[in-house]
Design a protein around this motif. Sequence first.
Motif, PDB file in Angstrom:
ATOM      1  N   THR A   1      14.665   8.300  12.950  1.00 33.96           N
ATOM      2  CA  THR A   1      13.309   7.741  12.898  1.00 33.96           C
ATOM      3  C   THR A   1      12.343   8.487  13.811  1.00 33.96           C
ATOM      4  N   SER A   2      11.119   8.639  13.340  1.00 34.15           N
ATOM      5  CA  SER A   2      10.029   9.152  14.168  1.00 34.15           C
ATOM      6  C   SER A   2       8.921   8.110  14.234  1.00 34.15           C
ATOM      7  N   ILE A   3       8.063   8.251  15.225  1.00 29.90           N
ATOM      8  CA  ILE A   3       6.934   7.338  15.437  1.00 29.90           C
ATOM      9  C   ILE A   3       5.641   8.125  15.291  1.00 29.90           C
TER      10      ILE A   3
ATOM     11  N   ILE B   1       7.725   5.444  11.404  1.00 29.24           N
ATOM     12  CA  ILE B   1       7.005   4.207  11.686  1.00 29.24           C
ATOM     13  C   ILE B   1       5.574   4.550  12.081  1.00 29.24           C
ATOM     14  N   ILE B   2       4.618   4.074  11.311  1.00 34.39           N
ATOM     15  CA  ILE B   2       3.198   4.256  11.624  1.00 34.39           C
ATOM     16  C   ILE B   2       2.749   3.132  12.555  1.00 34.39           C
TER      17      ILE B   2
ATOM     18  N   PRO C   1      11.326  10.364   3.728  1.00 32.82           N
ATOM     19  CA  PRO C   1      11.438   9.631   2.454  1.00 32.82           C
ATOM     20  C   PRO C   1      11.109   8.156   2.556  1.00 32.82           C
ATOM     21  N   LEU C   2      11.103   7.598   3.773  1.00 30.09           N
ATOM     22  CA  LEU C   2      10.760   6.196   3.987  1.00 30.09           C
ATOM     23  C   LEU C   2       9.680   6.098   5.052  1.00 30.09           C
ATOM     24  N   VAL C   3       8.775   5.132   4.867  1.00 31.33           N
ATOM     25  CA  VAL C   3       7.708   4.922   5.845  1.00 31.33           C
ATOM     26  C   VAL C   3       7.560   3.425   6.101  1.00 31.33           C
ATOM     27  N   GLY C   4       7.230   3.081   7.326  1.00 32.71           N
ATOM     28  CA  GLY C   4       6.956   1.691   7.676  1.00 32.71           C
ATOM     29  C   GLY C   4       5.780   1.634   8.611  1.00 32.71           C
ATOM     30  N   TYR C   5       5.334   0.418   8.912  1.00 32.80           N
ATOM     31  CA  TYR C   5       4.315   0.323   9.953  1.00 32.80           C
ATOM     32  C   TYR C   5       4.460  -0.985  10.721  1.00 32.80           C
TER      33      TYR C   5
END
Length: 236
Positions: free
Chosen positions: A35-37, A6-7, A87-91
């Motif tokens: 998940t990482s931040i 998560i960005i 493999p996945l990114v969000g913000y």
Amino acid sequence: MYEFTIIVPVYNEEENLKRVEEELQEYLKIASKKTSILFVNDGSKDNSQNLIEEICARNDDFFYICFKENRGLSTAIKAGFDTIESPLVGYIDSDLQTDPKDFNLLLEHIGEYDLVTGVRADRKDKFVKNMSSKIANGIRRSFTRDGMDDTGCPLKVIKTPFAKKIPMFNGLHRFLPAMVLLQHGRVLQIPVKHFPRRAGTAKFGLWNRLGGPLMDCFAYLWMKKKYINYEIKCKG
């Protein structure tokens, strides 16, 4: 190690960062994927960087990068895309007007889609902000024909290979679904919760929501015409 990053773009949000830490800690307990931040400090001039460093020091799954100077939201998101390896990114915005727990709703659908975005179904903003956003979304939708009702919603999940191929420029964060469609990807919107801003100052005014996005639409049309897209069939 991580399936999802998560960005969190940050620009002068010292009043919100403690709550950001607490809300994201709670999300990590229920996250459907490892998940990482990643904080991206966009050249904040307040105490945000010191707070970010303290947060990352006491949380193993929290990391940061820091800009030398303020470069804008699109640049912060692009830097996050360039940095992450999951493999996945969000913000999500650091004002926390959306709920991190809603990431699980988006992640439910990311298997068959390449970008899943939230839609602020019951917005808690002031009338002028709501109306300007609706007008801007209508203008953008007429240019891109992406079918998205609320591309400004700061809650998205994208498959990382698609995110890394997006040629970002200032203002293009509003066109992420359209840019995934240019890659022949599939996009979906899901209703999510929305809250009033509790602290700090909004970074976008009337011009940012109307005049700027209109100019960006023409930039998008140029990008669409010139966009290079290919898939490698084989190599030896």
